[in-house]
Design a protein around this motif. Sequence first.
Motif, PDB file in Angstrom:
ATOM      1  N   GLU A 171     -78.879 -43.285 -60.437  1.00  0.00           N
ATOM      2  CA  GLU A 171     -80.123 -43.954 -60.810  1.00  0.00           C
ATOM      3  C   GLU A 171     -81.086 -42.885 -61.283  1.00  0.00           C
ATOM      4  O   GLU A 171     -81.049 -41.750 -60.808  1.00  0.00           O
ATOM      5  N   LEU A 254    -101.867 -51.266 -56.270  1.00  0.00           N
ATOM      6  CA  LEU A 254    -101.300 -51.885 -55.055  1.00  0.00           C
ATOM      7  C   LEU A 254    -100.125 -51.059 -54.537  1.00  0.00           C
ATOM      8  O   LEU A 254     -99.956 -50.883 -53.333  1.00  0.00           O
ATOM      9  N   ALA A 255     -99.314 -50.548 -55.463  1.00  0.00           N
ATOM     10  CA  ALA A 255     -98.186 -49.701 -55.067  1.00  0.00           C
ATOM     11  C   ALA A 255     -98.704 -48.425 -54.416  1.00  0.00           C
ATOM     12  O   ALA A 255     -98.204 -47.982 -53.382  1.00  0.00           O
ATOM     13  N   GLU A 258     -99.543 -48.313 -50.742  1.00  0.00           N
ATOM     14  CA  GLU A 258     -98.380 -48.173 -49.848  1.00  0.00           C
ATOM     15  C   GLU A 258     -97.659 -46.839 -50.086  1.00  0.00           C
ATOM     16  O   GLU A 258     -96.506 -46.676 -49.699  1.00  0.00           O
ATOM     17  N   ILE A 262     -94.661 -46.737 -59.463  1.00  0.00           N
ATOM     18  CA  ILE A 262     -93.740 -47.615 -60.196  1.00  0.00           C
ATOM     19  C   ILE A 262     -93.167 -46.810 -61.360  1.00  0.00           C
ATOM     20  O   ILE A 262     -93.907 -46.164 -62.100  1.00  0.00           O
ATOM     21  N   PRO A 280     -88.458 -51.875 -63.819  1.00  0.00           N
ATOM     22  CA  PRO A 280     -89.478 -51.107 -63.105  1.00  0.00           C
ATOM     23  C   PRO A 280     -89.223 -51.260 -61.605  1.00  0.00           C
ATOM     24  O   PRO A 280     -88.951 -52.369 -61.145  1.00  0.00           O
ATOM     25  N   ARG A 281     -89.314 -50.146 -60.873  1.00  0.00           N
ATOM     26  CA  ARG A 281     -89.025 -50.188 -59.434  1.00  0.00           C
ATOM     27  C   ARG A 281     -90.104 -49.430 -58.667  1.00  0.00           C
ATOM     28  O   ARG A 281     -90.760 -48.536 -59.207  1.00  0.00           O
ATOM     29  N   LEU A 282     -90.215 -49.785 -57.394  1.00  0.00           N
ATOM     30  CA  LEU A 282     -91.126 -49.066 -56.500  1.00  0.00           C
ATOM     31  C   LEU A 282     -90.396 -47.856 -55.934  1.00  0.00           C
ATOM     32  O   LEU A 282     -89.271 -47.985 -55.456  1.00  0.00           O
ATOM     33  N   ILE A 283     -91.047 -46.699 -55.991  1.00  0.00           N
ATOM     34  CA  ILE A 283     -90.449 -45.474 -55.457  1.00  0.00           C
ATOM     35  C   ILE A 283     -91.456 -44.782 -54.554  1.00  0.00           C
ATOM     36  O   ILE A 283     -92.607 -44.594 -54.951  1.00  0.00           O
ATOM     37  N   PRO A 284     -91.044 -44.397 -53.341  1.00  0.00           N
ATOM     38  CA  PRO A 284     -91.968 -43.645 -52.474  1.00  0.00           C
ATOM     39  C   PRO A 284     -92.404 -42.357 -53.179  1.00  0.00           C
ATOM     40  O   PRO A 284     -91.587 -41.706 -53.845  1.00  0.00           O
ATOM     41  N   HIS A 287     -90.307 -39.252 -52.877  1.00  0.00           N
ATOM     42  CA  HIS A 287     -88.898 -39.341 -53.291  1.00  0.00           C
ATOM     43  C   HIS A 287     -88.665 -38.453 -54.524  1.00  0.00           C
ATOM     44  O   HIS A 287     -89.527 -38.382 -55.395  1.00  0.00           O
ATOM     45  N   PRO A 288     -87.508 -37.783 -54.595  1.00  0.00           N
ATOM     46  CA  PRO A 288     -87.275 -36.907 -55.755  1.00  0.00           C
ATOM     47  C   PRO A 288     -87.254 -37.632 -57.100  1.00  0.00           C
ATOM     48  O   PRO A 288     -87.439 -36.996 -58.146  1.00  0.00           O
ATOM     49  N   LEU A 289     -87.064 -38.959 -57.112  1.00  0.00           N
ATOM     50  CA  LEU A 289     -87.096 -39.685 -58.390  1.00  0.00           C
ATOM     51  C   LEU A 289     -88.528 -39.897 -58.899  1.00  0.00           C
ATOM     52  O   LEU A 289     -88.719 -40.278 -60.051  1.00  0.00           O
ATOM     53  N   LEU A 299     -80.488 -39.181 -60.055  1.00  0.00           N
ATOM     54  CA  LEU A 299     -79.981 -39.000 -58.701  1.00  0.00           C
ATOM     55  C   LEU A 299     -78.545 -39.520 -58.678  1.00  0.00           C
ATOM     56  O   LEU A 299     -78.304 -40.699 -58.911  1.00  0.00           O
TER      57      LEU A 299
END
Lengths: 336, 168
Positions: A171, A254-255, A258, A262, A280-284, A287-289, A299
Motif C-alpha cells: 500500500e 476532523l481527521a 484524531e 487523509i 482516500p484513507r485515514l492514516i495516523p 505512520h510511515p505512510l 509499504l
Amino acid sequence: MKTIRLSIIGFGAVGQGVARVLRNKRDYLVHLGINLLVVAVTDSHGACIDPDGLDLRAVLQRKKESGTVATSNASSLDVIKNTDHDLVIEATPTDIETGEPGLTHIIESFKHGRHVVTSNKGPLALQYKQLYNEAKKHGVIFRFEATVGGAMPILNLAHDALAGNRIISIEGILNGTCNYILSRMTEESLSYKHVLGEAQDLGIAESDPTYDVEGIDTACKLVILANAIFEMDVMYGDVEVTGITKITSEALSLANVENNVIRLIGEVQDGNKRIMRVAPRLIPKQHPLAVGGTLNVALLKTDTAGPICISGKGAGSMETASAILSDIIVICHKNT
Amino acid sequence: MIISMDLELKDIPGQLVHALIPLSDFGANIMSVLHHHDQPTPSGSIPVQVIFELKNGRLKDIITELEKNDIRVVTVGKKRLYEEVTVILIGHIVHNDMSDTIDQIDNTGFAEVVSISISMPGINEQSSASLVINAEDKNKLIEAMNILKTVAEKKNLLVIEPIENSFE
C-alpha cells in the motif's frame, strides 16, 4: 569493455533527463565496464541518428533552441525497425486509452530483438501479459522501474533486494500531485479548488488534472505492481477507484482532531482476500505512510522480512531518469 | 467478551499467582494486571484489577475457583463492545436522513455509533462528519463497516476508512 547501442524514443522531460544522466554518468559507466552509445534520439517531429554515437550535448542544445531533435524525418518506428541497436528507451507520454504510441514501439522493439526500458505506464496498464510474453518469446529483457514511484525503487526492491520473500501486500502513495494537494489542504485549511489552482500554477498539477486527482494514475501504477510483483494478470478496469475531488478541508480538520491525515492510498493484496483499490484513507500522523508534499511512499508487507517501507520523489525528469539508468545497468550486466 | 474484575488479596506472598491460575485454567486471555500494593483496604488486603478476554463464558467457574482460593471478588464488569473504528463521511449527511444511517448500525445489536462530530460549512454545501463505531469484535466491526458502506453508497456519501496495517 562492453559496448551497448541504444535509442531514446521520445524526448520530452523524461527523454531529456535520460540524456543528461547518461552524459553525467559517462565515466562512472565506463568504470563499470559499460560503454553506452546513443545511436538515435527521436521526438514527434523526427529523429537524429548516428551509428557512431550522438553528441548528447548537441542534441539537448538543438532540442532547446529549435524545439526538436530532428535532423531527418525518420519516425520513431523507423528507428526501432531500421537502426541497428541493442536497447530501446521508450519515453513517450502515457495514453491510458490506447497505450499508443508506446505499445507499438515496445512490441516492434521486441520483434527486432531489442531490449526495452520504459517509463510509459499506458502499455503496461493495458497489455502487461502480451508484453511479457512477447519479450520472453524474442529472448529480450523488458524493464520498467520508472513507471511506478519515479525514483523510488519499488519493483527492483521486491524482485531483487527482497528475493526469497513472498510479498503479501503493498500500500502506498503513488501520486505526488494528490499528495501535494491533500498536504497543503491540511496544513493551511484551504479548499480543494484553491490548492488545485495553486498546484497548477506551480506546475505540480496538469491543466487538466483528471488523470491525477481522480486516482487514474495511481490505479495504473497499482495494475503494474499487481502484474509484475503479484503475477495477477489484471487491467485498469479491475481496480476500484475513488479520487480526491470530494475531500473537504472540514474532513481534514476532523481527521486532524484524531491525529490522522487523509491521503490517497493505492492498495494491492493477493491471496484469499484479493484487493485492488485506490481510495482516500485515514492514516495516523506517526505512520510511515503519512508523508507530505509531493513525496511518494510504499509499504510492502512480506512474509519473512516483515514490513518494509520506502519513500522518495515520485516524479521529475532526473528522478525518473535515475530509475531508467538502474534498469539500463541491469540489462548491460545481464547482457555480458 | 472483555471482562474487568476487581479482586482483594491477602497481603502475604504468593497470592497473585493464586488469583491468576484459575483465569488461565478456564481459558481467559489476561490482558492487564494492576496490583495496587500501595493502596491497601482498611482491612489490610491488597486491591488488584485484572482485565481479560473470555470466549467460552465460564465466568461463574472462574469466580467459584477464586473464592475457593480465598480471594474476594469485589466487582465484575463486562465490556460488551470492544473494537473501535473512526471513519469520515463526506456528502449531504444530514439531509440524507442521518438518524437512519446511525440506526442501520445500531439495529445490528453487535455494533453502535458512539460518537459523531459534524462540520457543516454552509447551506447546500457538503458536510463532513467523523463517526466512531464500536463493535463486539473485529469481524463484527468489519460487518458494521460493510453496512455503513452500502448505506453511504445509496446516499452518495464518501466513506474514508483507516488503513489496516500498522507498521509493526
